[in-house]
Design an enzyme around this catalytic site. Structure first.
Site, short mmCIF file in Angstrom:
data_model
loop_
_atom_site.label_atom_id
_atom_site.label_comp_id
_atom_site.label_asym_id
_atom_site.label_seq_id
_atom_site.Cartn_x
_atom_site.Cartn_y
_atom_site.Cartn_z
N ASP A 48 0.77 -1.37 -0.05
CA ASP A 48 -0.14 -0.03 0.13
C ASP A 48 0.90 1.25 0.23
OD1 ASP A 48 -2.37 1.44 -0.10
OD2 ASP A 48 -2.38 1.42 2.37
N HIS A 100 2.09 3.67 -9.05
CA HIS A 100 1.94 2.39 -9.57
C HIS A 100 3.00 1.66 -10.13
CE1 HIS A 100 -1.98 2.36 -7.67
NE2 HIS A 100 -2.51 3.03 -8.50
N LEU A 111 10.83 -20.41 -5.29
CA LEU A 111 9.54 -19.41 -4.59
C LEU A 111 8.50 -19.73 -5.49
CD1 LEU A 111 8.59 -17.25 -3.15
CD2 LEU A 111 9.50 -15.89 -4.82
C1 IPE Z 1 -5.24 -2.73 -0.24
O1 IPE Z 1 -5.02 -1.45 -0.28
C2 IPE Z 1 -5.22 -3.45 -1.28
C3 IPE Z 1 -4.05 -3.61 -1.88
C4 IPE Z 1 -2.79 -3.27 -1.62
C5 IPE Z 1 -4.34 -4.38 -3.60
P1 IPE Z 1 -6.04 -0.41 -0.42
O2 IPE Z 1 -5.71 1.01 -0.71
O3 IPE Z 1 -7.12 -0.82 -1.49
O4 IPE Z 1 -6.71 -0.48 0.83
P2 IPE Z 1 -7.93 0.53 2.02
O5 IPE Z 1 -8.84 0.82 0.92
O6 IPE Z 1 -7.09 1.82 2.16
O7 IPE Z 1 -8.25 -0.21 3.19
C1 IPE Z 2 -1.52 0.32 -3.41
O1 IPE Z 2 -1.22 1.58 -3.65
C2 IPE Z 2 -1.91 -0.35 -4.85
C3 IPE Z 2 -3.39 -0.84 -5.16
C4 IPE Z 2 -4.30 -0.65 -4.24
C5 IPE Z 2 -3.66 -1.25 -6.28
P1 IPE Z 2 -2.70 2.64 -3.47
O2 IPE Z 2 -2.98 2.88 -4.80
O3 IPE Z 2 -3.80 2.21 -2.50
O4 IPE Z 2 -1.84 3.89 -2.77
P2 IPE Z 2 -2.70 4.90 -1.76
O5 IPE Z 2 -2.96 4.21 -0.46
O6 IPE Z 2 -3.71 5.46 -2.41
O7 IPE Z 2 -1.43 5.94 -1.37
MG MG Z 3 -4.10 2.38 -0.53
#
Ligand code: IPE
Ligand code: IPE
Ligand code: MG
Length: 226
Positions: free
Chosen positions: A13, A30, A124
């Protein structure tokens, strides 16, 4: 005795916030996050840890703007095509958990191709969680078995999950500072050691992961015993 680490799972995240902090658009975050997937996967493979599961796209992530969702899908296809060599060179087997049925044909083909190319690899097992939600996974599992079994036992559910070939999760790491599991591996993490770290995923370093592994090895894991 050091704890044996069989299965490490990561909630990657913080990509969006990483980009925002740099005045970049979210997709740049990303992209940077994808580079880290390669770095950390290679690290885990070199450490001879048998299973790594990465949360890449949740069942809830479809609620993001259409543009971001389609960027993530094209990034996934690019990753699956470009990373073949990484999987081959490091003897990594590619696997997925999650419901792939909503993905388009191009994406499913790319997924299947990498699975096929790497199916004989013995190092792995890296699983990407794609359109993954733990509640969805458990619900699908119960639906698979409900007509065939009189009394459902824990192991019947375990064996009907997408993760049936994976062991229980020893370590969950969540980057990005939030202290929640966001529908990730709720069944499989029942005795996981959980590490919440503030680092945003694109800033994660191999050293940080190595330190967590060292900390894990020293934990007194009791599993309800004394
Ligand atoms: C969790 O991250 C999902 C992934 C890392 C793929 P999110 O950014 O979607 O989670 P929330 O919404 O903050 O809980
Ligand atoms: C995690 O990073 C990746 C996915 C959920 C695909 P985020 O896109 O949730 O990044 P933040 O949480 O907005 O910083
Ligand atoms: Mg996120």
């Amino acid at each position: 005795m050091k704890n044996k680490l069989n299965h490490i799972a990561i909630i990657m995240d913080g990509n969006g916030r990483w980009a925002k902090n740099k005045n970049l658009i979210r997709s740049k975050g990303h992209l940077a996050g994808m580079e880290k997937v390669r770095e950390i996967t290679t690290l885990i493979a070199k450490k001879n840890i048998p299973y790594l599961t990465l949360y890449a796209f949740s069942t809830e992530n479809w609620k993001r703007p259409k543009q971001e969702v389609s960027f993530l899908m094209s990034l996934l296809r690019k990753y699956l095509k470009n990373e073949k060599k990484t999987y081959i060179d490091n003897n990594i087997k590619f696997n997925t958990i999650g419901d792939l049925s909503p993905f388009d044909k191009k994406t499913i083909n790319a997924i299947n191709e990498l699975k096929n190319t790497t199916k004989e690899n013995t190092g792995l097992t890296q699983s990407l969680a794609l359109n993954y939600g733990s509640r969805d996974e458990i619900t699908r599992a119960v639906n698979k078995i409900k007509d065939n079994i009189k009394e459902i036992k824990e192991e019947d559910i375990t064996n009907a999950l997408d993760s049936k070939t994976l062991p229980d999760v020893d370590v969950i790491i969540r980057s990005g500072g939030e202290k929640r599991l966001s529908n990730f591996l709720l069944w499989q993490s029942y005795y996981s050691e959980i590490f919440f770290i503030n680092t945003l995923w694109p800033d994660i370093s191999s050293l940080e992961i190595e330190n967590i592994i060292e900390d894990f090895e020293k934990i007194n894991r009791r599993f309800g015993e004394i």
